[in-house]
Design a protein around this motif. Structure first.
Motif, mmCIF file in Angstrom:
data_model
loop_
_atom_site.group_PDB
_atom_site.id
_atom_site.type_symbol
_atom_site.label_atom_id
_atom_site.label_comp_id
_atom_site.label_asym_id
_atom_site.label_seq_id
_atom_site.Cartn_x
_atom_site.Cartn_y
_atom_site.Cartn_z
ATOM 1 N N ALA A 82 0.897 -1.192 -0.107
ATOM 2 C CA ALA A 82 0.078 -0.011 0.087
ATOM 3 C C ALA A 82 0.946 1.284 0.052
ATOM 4 O O ALA A 82 0.408 2.290 -0.277
ATOM 5 N N THR A 83 2.120 1.059 0.433
ATOM 6 C CA THR A 83 2.984 2.370 0.283
ATOM 7 C C THR A 83 3.576 2.743 -0.892
ATOM 8 O O THR A 83 4.310 3.666 -0.939
ATOM 9 N N ALA A 84 3.608 1.804 -1.774
ATOM 10 C CA ALA A 84 4.273 2.168 -3.305
ATOM 11 C C ALA A 84 3.866 3.324 -3.753
ATOM 12 O O ALA A 84 4.711 3.958 -4.294
ATOM 13 N N GLN A 85 2.684 3.848 -3.480
ATOM 14 C CA GLN A 85 2.254 5.075 -4.218
ATOM 15 C C GLN A 85 2.966 6.226 -3.484
ATOM 16 O O GLN A 85 2.684 7.291 -4.166
ATOM 17 N N PRO A 121 9.916 -6.668 1.068
ATOM 18 C CA PRO A 121 8.901 -6.685 0.421
ATOM 19 C C PRO A 121 8.512 -7.628 -0.454
ATOM 20 O O PRO A 121 9.080 -8.568 -0.682
ATOM 21 N N THR A 122 7.283 -7.692 -1.174
ATOM 22 C CA THR A 122 6.854 -8.456 -2.081
ATOM 23 C C THR A 122 7.416 -8.192 -3.454
ATOM 24 O O THR A 122 7.532 -7.119 -3.876
ATOM 25 N N ALA A 123 7.321 -9.376 -4.489
ATOM 26 C CA ALA A 123 7.403 -9.107 -5.671
ATOM 27 C C ALA A 123 6.356 -8.029 -6.294
ATOM 28 O O ALA A 123 6.778 -7.275 -7.217
ATOM 29 N N ARG A 124 5.325 -8.288 -5.704
ATOM 30 C CA ARG A 124 4.120 -7.211 -6.322
ATOM 31 C C ARG A 124 4.471 -5.839 -6.026
ATOM 32 O O ARG A 124 4.385 -4.853 -6.599
ATOM 33 N N TYR A 125 4.911 -5.592 -4.621
ATOM 34 C CA TYR A 125 5.486 -4.357 -4.180
ATOM 35 C C TYR A 125 6.673 -3.848 -5.299
ATOM 36 O O TYR A 125 6.738 -2.720 -5.557
ATOM 37 N N VAL A 126 7.536 -4.729 -5.364
ATOM 38 C CA VAL A 126 8.761 -4.317 -6.512
ATOM 39 C C VAL A 126 8.318 -3.821 -7.717
ATOM 40 O O VAL A 126 8.513 -2.726 -8.152
ATOM 41 N N ARG A 127 7.080 -4.455 -8.161
ATOM 42 C CA ARG A 127 6.700 -4.232 -9.641
ATOM 43 C C ARG A 127 5.958 -2.881 -9.486
ATOM 44 O O ARG A 127 6.030 -1.780 -10.281
ATOM 45 N N MET A 128 5.233 -2.644 -8.365
ATOM 46 C CA MET A 128 4.197 -1.253 -8.116
ATOM 47 C C MET A 128 5.290 -0.300 -8.061
ATOM 48 O O MET A 128 5.057 0.995 -8.500
ATOM 49 N N ILE A 152 8.155 4.711 -9.556
ATOM 50 C CA ILE A 152 9.398 5.596 -9.809
ATOM 51 C C ILE A 152 9.583 6.183 -11.080
ATOM 52 O O ILE A 152 10.057 7.158 -11.405
ATOM 53 N N LEU A 153 9.234 5.222 -12.136
ATOM 54 C CA LEU A 153 9.564 5.557 -13.455
ATOM 55 C C LEU A 153 8.825 6.407 -14.081
ATOM 56 O O LEU A 153 9.088 6.864 -15.040
ATOM 57 N N ALA A 154 7.647 6.554 -13.626
ATOM 58 C CA ALA A 154 6.547 7.518 -14.006
ATOM 59 C C ALA A 154 6.970 9.051 -13.598
ATOM 60 O O ALA A 154 6.068 9.735 -14.159
ATOM 61 N N GLN A 155 7.793 9.135 -12.734
ATOM 62 C CA GLN A 155 8.181 10.449 -12.460
ATOM 63 C C GLN A 155 9.074 11.175 -13.361
ATOM 64 O O GLN A 155 9.974 10.548 -13.744
ATOM 65 N N MET A 162 11.631 -11.912 -8.459
ATOM 66 C CA MET A 162 12.119 -10.763 -8.437
ATOM 67 C C MET A 162 12.672 -10.431 -9.625
ATOM 68 O O MET A 162 12.811 -9.538 -10.419
ATOM 69 N N GLY A 163 13.523 -11.673 -10.077
ATOM 70 C CA GLY A 163 14.354 -11.425 -11.486
ATOM 71 C C GLY A 163 13.162 -11.116 -12.536
ATOM 72 O O GLY A 163 13.758 -10.557 -13.502
ATOM 73 N N CYS A 164 12.263 -11.767 -12.566
ATOM 74 C CA CYS A 164 11.334 -11.910 -13.835
ATOM 75 C C CYS A 164 10.747 -10.583 -13.647
ATOM 76 O O CYS A 164 10.494 -9.943 -14.781
ATOM 77 N N VAL A 165 10.369 -9.822 -12.392
ATOM 78 C CA VAL A 165 10.053 -8.430 -12.436
ATOM 79 C C VAL A 165 10.935 -7.307 -13.093
ATOM 80 O O VAL A 165 10.602 -6.763 -14.033
ATOM 81 N N VAL A 166 12.232 -7.477 -12.415
ATOM 82 C CA VAL A 166 13.087 -6.587 -13.050
ATOM 83 C C VAL A 166 13.371 -6.842 -14.414
ATOM 84 O O VAL A 166 13.436 -5.845 -15.102
ATOM 85 N N ALA A 167 13.368 -7.953 -14.977
ATOM 86 C CA ALA A 167 13.477 -8.410 -16.372
ATOM 87 C C ALA A 167 12.480 -7.611 -17.129
ATOM 88 O O ALA A 167 12.488 -6.855 -18.244
ATOM 89 N N GLU A 168 11.222 -7.727 -16.971
ATOM 90 C CA GLU A 168 10.061 -7.149 -17.499
ATOM 91 C C GLU A 168 10.201 -5.702 -17.579
ATOM 92 O O GLU A 168 9.720 -5.170 -18.520
#
Length: 785
Positions: A672-675, A709-716, A721-724, A752-758
């Motif tokens: 919930a804090t990713a935002q 954190p979770t992989a879902r947190y990492v993706r979010m 970050i990249l939207a800024q 996590m590796g799949c998330v960063v690769a995507e």
């Protein structure tokens, strides 16, 4: 700006041995073109050498520092020259600051202090046999090579005639390394020569024969500027005796009130080699002529070349500091640069003037520098030699007054100019997609398998890797936790010298641990690498060892010359160690570090790992910290809100957790804090100097107390970050790679590796026009530009 247009860019790159270094040239040229694509909005000159620059250029803050050991007095005068102790520091200009009887000498591309001490006049009529200069107010200072031997003396002129022990001029000589100084002679200008009671300035040059102007071999003299007719007095210092050669009043008795004087090359205004090139510039704040350029054909014969009333300069400028003449914007033209103090804001206004083809003097640009009240300024030669410098260039050295210096982190010396250096560093970290260190799941072993690392970077589309010289976590089988770390880093540099990810050269960072984490006996100075032509260990202090951060910077500068894709030295957790008792990163130490980097490789960034709070908001505590580093790597972990949703007792905090506070990374509670990343990034970006790229990191591998954190947190959080629009790069902490079975089934969402690769794959696509299209498009809209 909406009316900004691009012009053709000429980029000439050479290795400092004079031979073309193809890999270096191509890489830096590419990064420069990438950065220059948005540089016009910064007011940076993108013109070819020798052409006119656009109006409204902004002098870039190239470096900042502080004068160590001085107690930060109100410095009255500053000057710089590579001839004070030639050869001792390469081609670096030595900066000298003066306040009463105190002198400070600073060296390096980022000036850092080598000594401060008192100055006395010997053999004066006092009880001690010396005349203390503590109460003397200096009008101006300059450097003069009186005998043409290539070594200059410091020339000081007191504001009130005779206030320096009866002298009108005090001449100081330096030792070979500029660590010692002494007064070699003083001069008294006879009252019959000039009735002036106040000196307002001094300038050095060759004023007898125009052909000799600008040559180092010709003996120099100094011009003293007074408050009454005759206004200008020429004094020779040959044979170390001050001799008055003559006096002149070229502007007439009615034109009084001239405040400052400078001499230099204004460039042939006709452009055909026939016009006058040298000039003496006078400034004042009153009258129809506020700036005058004189040509001294043979003293005292002078002629007025051009004048300006500075009608376009903002009103309220009441005090001109030391003006200067030289190539300021890196375009090969001579420019007069004036620095004034405004009464309304007490901040400096910088005015640049140039001669056009008709020998008319026109204002090129005017801008305010948001740097606090200045006490003095000078135009000095480019500070330090580098592969990007050109002869004859000058930089603006400004000294902040004591009221503008923050007591927690006092930065009182600012250097403006050198757009090429600034852009090269900014471009080298633009679009960073970094994997940091090695996560334990990678099973990296000793000796390091460079092919394994390269494969991991390729499949995750990471264009940057940040290697840790000593890792207290020791998660990578001891590779980074021993002396093997540095040797492994050099081997990795060699193995990736021509390694491409996503169509471009991989970039490398080196991360050092701060004192709070560099455990004694574990982190050692680097051993001597067989892949380098220098002895790394010999550069380090035996007393400081690993904590000799100045030596680390010098080693990294040398290393980057061999491997130009090494573009950043990062200090982990630097914001933890800014202030005593644990902190050692003072402005002067950081200036020493950036000098060590830039003297060899001016494209290498010094990056501070920075957190949102350090017992208070970081920029409230140290508002000038961003000025002394090239950029910051800001790690988001929800510190502004605190524990937030992670305060729930069921949330899985880390093993070192004492109290549930300070951030939120605990499992799915953190999602919930990713935002909240956007708000913290905006606050940090608001404190950065104009044009500085902001790097943002986040946690994939967990934190010792805040949890994992979770992989879902990492993706979010990555997408957030990249939207800024104010983010120039992102760092994934720590390096993960997809499983051997690939990103299929649940692994797509949970690994996590799949998330960063995507996420990285969508940003590192060079298929459209050879540039990182997604990052470049966002960079062009950045709010901070």
């Amino acid at each position: 700006t909406s009316s900004c247009t691009m012009s053709p860019i000429v980029i000439q790159m050479c290795h400092n041995d004079g031979l073309v270094h193809t890999r270096f040239s191509q890489m830096i040229a590419m990064w420069l073109v990438y950065a220059l694509s948005s540089s016009c909005a910064l007011g940076i000159s993108t013109q070819p050498v020798g052409t006119a620059s656009p109006v409204g250029q902004l002098p870039l803050l190239e470096a900042s520092g502080a004068v160590a050991g001085s107690g930060f007095p109100e410095w009255q005068a500053v000057t710089g020259s590579p001839l004070f102790c030639p050869g001792a520091y390469g081609n670096a200009a030595v900066i000298v600051l003066v306040s009463g009887g105190q002198l400070a000498t600073l060296v390096g591309p980022t000036p850092h202090t080598i000594k401060t001490s008192n100055l006395t006049l010997p053999n004066a009529t006092t009880e001690s046999g010396q005349f203390l200069l503590t109460s003397t107010v200096w009008a101006q200072a300059t450097a003069a090579d009186f005998d043409g031997d290539g070594t200059a003396e410091l020339v000081l002129v007191p504001a009130i005639r005779g206030s320096a022990g009866g002298a009108d001029m005090v001449v100081v000589s330096f030792s070979a390394d500029c660590s010692e100084w002494h007064v070699v002679f003083t001069a008294i200008v006879p009252m019959a020569t000039t009735p002036s009671t106040v000196w307002t300035g001094v300038a050095a040059g060759v004023f007898s024969e125009p052909a000799a102007v600008g040559t180092e071999a010709a003996p120099q003299s100094v011009l003293l500027l007074g408050d009454a007719s005759p206004q200008i007095v020429l004094v020779s210092g040959q044979n170390r005796v001050g001799t008055v050669v003559g006096a002149t009043d070229p502007l007439g008795k009615a034109n009084a009130g001239w405040q400052r004087i400078a001499a230099g090359e204004m460039t042939d205004p006709g452009g055909d080699g026939t016009g006058p090139g040298g000039g003496v510039v006078l400034t004042r704040d009153v009258g129809s002529e506020r700036v005058v350029v004189l040509i001294m054909e043979s003293f005292p014969t002078t002629s007025v070349l051009a004048t300006s009333d500075l009608a376009s300069v903002p009103p309220g400028t009441t005090q001109w500091l030391h003006p200067g003449v030289g190539t300021f914007f890196g375009d090969g033209r001579g420019t007069a640069v004036l620095v004034g103090i405004t009464t309304s804001t007490s901040t400096p206004v910088v005015v640049t003037l140039a001669l056009n083809a008709s020998a008319a003097l026109s204002v090129e640009s005017t801008c305010h520098l948001d740097a606090g009240a200045w006490a003095a300024s000078a135009l000095a030669p480019v500070l330090g030699s580098s592969v990007l410098s050109r002869p004859g260039e000058i930089q603006l050295v400004g000294l902040r007054g004591t009221t503008a210096v923050h007591p927690n982190f006092p930065v009182n010396l600012l250097v403006y100019g050198r757009a090429e250096h600034f852009l090269a560093r900014r471009a080298a970290v633009a679009g960073t997609l970094s994997q940091y260190g090695f996560d334990g799941t990678m099973n990296v072993t000793v000796p390091i398998d460079t092919d394994q690392i390269k494969q991991g970077l390729t499949i995750t589309h990471a264009n940057t890797h940040s290697f840790i010289a000593c890792d207290s976590v020791a998660s990578a089988a001891g590779i980074e936790a021993s002396a093997e770390g540095y040797l492994a880093f050099v081997r990795l540099l060699a193995a990736t010298a021509d390694f491409v990810v996503g169509g471009e050269q991989l970039r490398m960072w080196l991360t050092l641990l701060p004192p709070t984490e560099a455990v004694s006996g574990k982190c050692q100075p680097p051993p001597d690498s067989p892949l380098t032509p220098f002895n790394e260990t010999a550069i380090f202090s035996s007393k400081l060892g690993y904590l000799d951060y100045g030596a680390w910077a010098a080693v990294c500068g040398k290393l980057a010359m061999l491997y130009p894709h090494f573009v950043a030295l990062q200090i982990d957790d630097m914001s933890h160690d800014v202030q005593p008792p644990a902190g050692i990163f003072t402005p002067d130490l950081i200036a020493n570090m950036t000098s060590g980097l830039r003297a060899h490789a001016p494209w290498v960034n010094l990056i501070s790992t920075t957190y949102y709070t350090e017992g208070g908001f970081v920029w409230t505590l140290w508002p000038d910290l961003p000025k002394v580093v090239d950029t910051v790597l800001f790690y988001f972990r929800n510190q502004k809100e605190g524990a937030g949703p992670c305060s729930n007792p069921v949330c899985p905090w880390g093993p070192r957790m004492k109290t549930r506070e300070g951030g939120c990374l605990a499992g799915n509670c953190s999602e919930a804090t990713a935002q909240n990343a956007a708000g913290e990034i905006a606050d940090i970006a608001a404190g950065m100097p104009p044009g500085r790229p902001l790097q943002v990191g986040f946690y994939a591998t967990g934190h010792s107390s805040l949890g994992s954190p979770t992989a879902r947190y990492v993706r979010m959080v990555m997408n957030g970050i990249l939207a800024q629009g104010n983010v120039a790069g992102i760092t994934f902490y720590r390096m993960h790679v997809p499983p051997a079975s690939g990103c299929v089934g649940p692994a797509v969402q949970t690994n996590m590796g799949c998330v960063v690769a995507e996420v990285f794959s969508g940003l590192n696509d060079r298929s459209k026009n050879g540039m990182r299209a997604a990052m470049a498009a966002r960079a062009a809209r950045r709010a901070d530009l």
